[in-house]
Motif scaffolding. Structure first.
Motif, short mmCIF file in Angstrom:
data_model
loop_
_atom_site.label_atom_id
_atom_site.label_comp_id
_atom_site.label_asym_id
_atom_site.label_seq_id
_atom_site.Cartn_x
_atom_site.Cartn_y
_atom_site.Cartn_z
N VAL A 1 36.26 34.08 25.09
CA VAL A 1 36.95 34.48 23.86
C VAL A 1 38.44 34.66 24.12
CG1 VAL A 1 37.10 36.23 22.05
CG2 VAL A 1 34.86 35.54 22.92
N PHE A 2 38.80 35.28 25.26
CA PHE A 2 40.20 35.52 25.57
C PHE A 2 40.98 34.21 25.66
CE2 PHE A 2 43.67 36.09 28.61
CZ PHE A 2 44.31 37.20 28.10
N PHE A 3 40.46 33.24 26.42
CA PHE A 3 41.20 31.99 26.61
C PHE A 3 41.08 31.06 25.40
CE2 PHE A 3 40.98 33.51 30.97
CZ PHE A 3 42.28 33.27 31.38
N PHE A 4 39.97 31.13 24.69
CA PHE A 4 39.83 30.34 23.46
C PHE A 4 40.87 30.79 22.43
CE2 PHE A 4 37.49 30.89 19.27
CZ PHE A 4 37.95 29.70 18.73
N CYS B 1 44.73 39.99 16.47
CA CYS B 1 43.86 41.17 16.39
C CYS B 1 42.61 40.98 17.25
CB CYS B 1 43.47 41.45 14.93
SG CYS B 1 44.79 42.15 13.93
N TYR B 2 41.98 39.82 17.12
CA TYR B 2 40.78 39.55 17.91
C TYR B 2 41.11 39.32 19.37
CZ TYR B 2 37.64 39.37 13.93
OH TYR B 2 36.88 39.74 12.85
N PHE B 3 42.27 38.72 19.64
CA PHE B 3 42.69 38.45 21.02
C PHE B 3 42.81 39.74 21.82
CE2 PHE B 3 46.32 37.86 24.00
CZ PHE B 3 45.77 36.88 24.81
N VAL C 1 40.06 42.52 25.05
CA VAL C 1 40.41 43.11 26.34
C VAL C 1 40.63 44.62 26.28
CG1 VAL C 1 42.20 43.12 28.13
CG2 VAL C 1 41.42 40.95 27.18
N ILE C 2 41.38 45.09 25.29
CA ILE C 2 41.86 46.47 25.29
C ILE C 2 40.75 47.52 25.23
CG2 ILE C 2 43.41 48.13 24.19
CD1 ILE C 2 44.72 45.78 25.67
N PRO C 3 39.70 47.39 24.40
CA PRO C 3 38.66 48.43 24.40
C PRO C 3 38.04 48.67 25.77
CG PRO C 3 38.44 47.06 22.45
CD PRO C 3 39.49 46.41 23.31
N LYS C 4 37.82 47.62 26.55
CA LYS C 4 37.28 47.79 27.90
C LYS C 4 38.29 48.49 28.80
CE LYS C 4 34.33 47.41 31.22
NZ LYS C 4 33.11 48.24 31.20
N LEU C 5 39.57 48.16 28.64
CA LEU C 5 40.61 48.83 29.42
C LEU C 5 40.66 50.31 29.08
CD1 LEU C 5 43.03 48.72 31.37
CD2 LEU C 5 44.48 48.12 29.41
N PHE D 1 42.06 43.97 35.20
CA PHE D 1 41.48 44.91 34.24
C PHE D 1 40.62 44.19 33.19
CE2 PHE D 1 45.66 43.76 32.54
CZ PHE D 1 45.39 43.48 31.21
N PHE D 2 40.49 42.87 33.31
CA PHE D 2 39.54 42.12 32.49
C PHE D 2 39.10 40.90 33.28
CE2 PHE D 2 43.46 39.89 31.63
CZ PHE D 2 43.09 38.60 31.31
N CYS D 3 38.15 40.17 32.75
CA CYS D 3 37.60 39.02 33.47
C CYS D 3 38.52 37.81 33.34
CB CYS D 3 36.20 38.70 32.93
SG CYS D 3 34.97 39.95 33.30
N ASP D 4 39.63 37.88 34.04
CA ASP D 4 40.59 36.78 34.05
C ASP D 4 40.01 35.62 34.86
OD1 ASP D 4 42.84 35.33 33.64
OD2 ASP D 4 44.15 36.53 34.91
#
Length: 318
Positions: free
Chosen positions: A109-112, A77-79, A83-87, A183-186
């Motif tokens: 947060v994404f990679f953690f 859910c947190y993962f 990303v999705i709200p910004k997309l 679409f996110f800070c990859d």
């Protein structure tokens, strides 16, 4: 002069914004894509939240496997929320700007959480190994304290590995293009925008990714190799089918996760790496988290029955 340039680049880094490219080829379909991804996001959050609620509320699911499953759903859910709200904002409002601080935070947060989820998948494999191969020792070893310790270890290990990488990322200078082709800070596209020497951070990122994926994959392969051997030794076909059914959902989810990662990093020559990365990342952050609750609820008879009982109680209360 060189010192002044370096200082300017550093100062620019602290105050700058990035632009997320998103999907420019289909941006004219922004409102339609917004609705599609919003529905999928809400469905994924609802499905995972339902699994968490049912596994904690139903006494029949107070078992280690379901504790790990609810933890997995919680992290998912947190993962995806990272990303999705910004997309969705990009699709609906065209808001492609993101501050440096927000970008670094999103990357961390994404990679953690991604690393934590992969370690948790390995723990789920160990849990199935203990339940099937060592059933007499399973209740003693996989007690509530050990389960909590294993989930905590996944979090601590994921945090420790990624915080080092993102700290190094935050120290880079960005004095050229500020357009991130994603679409996110990859991590990869972000590193490639830096005008600093990026060789060391690229090696660190590759090493950490290799460690996380190979560790999780190796544990999973060893665990399931022993599970298959044990299942094949069971005397009756019914016992073999029952034992395999407890692992099938986990295997499908593992296939989706590793499959998307292989699609990102292993490509045939001549493919557009950035575009395929974005597509694979979209599958990993939208489609897979939506499918996981469906897979677990439809293929797991105990979760399925618990959901039916919960819905029956709700109807009776009305």
């Amino acid at each position: 002069m060189e010192t002044s340039l370096t200082e300017d680049a550093r100062n620019g880094t602290a105050a700058q914004e990035f632009t997320l490219e998103g999907f420019p080829a289909v941006q004219h379909l922004g409102k339609v894509l917004f609705l599609v991804h919003l529905v999928m996001y809400l469905a994924s959050i609802t499905g995972n939240t339902l699994i968490i609620t049912v596994t904690w509320a139903d006494h029949r699911l107070q078992k280690p496997m379901y504790f790990f499953l609810s933890s997995f759903s919680f992290f998912e859910c947190y993962f995806i929320t990272t990303v999705i709200p910004k997309l969705l904002a990009i699709f609906l409002l065209g808001r492609q700007k993101i501050s440096f601080a927000a970008c670094i935070t999103q990357t961390f947060v994404f990679f953690f959480l991604g690393a934590t989820i992969f370690f948790l998948m390995a723990v789920l494999s160990l849990d199935r190994y203990m339940a099937i191969c060592k059933p007499l020792y399973y209740p003693t070893i996989m007690n509530p304290g050990m389960c909590s310790l294993l989930v905590t270890a996944c979090l601590v290990l994921g945090f420790s590995l990624i915080v080092v990488l993102v700290t190094k990322l935050s120290q880079l200078s960005f004095c050229g293009s500020h357009v991130i082709p994603h679409f996110f800070c990859d991590l990869g596209p972000l590193i490639n925008l830096s005008c600093s020497d990026i060789r060391s951070i690229k090696m660190l990122a590759f090493g950490l990714a290799l460690f996380i994926l190979s560790t999780s994959f190796t544990v999973t392969i060893i665990a399931y190799s022993n599970i298959v051997i044990t299942i094949l030794r069971l005397p009756s076909a019914k016992e073999r089918q029952k034992a395999f059914s407890t692992c099938s959902s986990h295997l499908i989810v593992l296939s989706l996760m590793y499959g998307s990662c292989l699609f990102i990093y292993v490509k045939p020559k001549g493919t557009n790496q950035l575009d395929s990365n974005k597509e694979a990342a979209l599958v990993n952050t939208v489609v897979t988290p939506l499918l996981n609750p469906v897979i677990y609820t439809l293929r797991n008879k105990q979760v399925h029955q618990a959901l039916r009982d919960a819905l029956t109680r709700v109807r009776l209360q009305r």
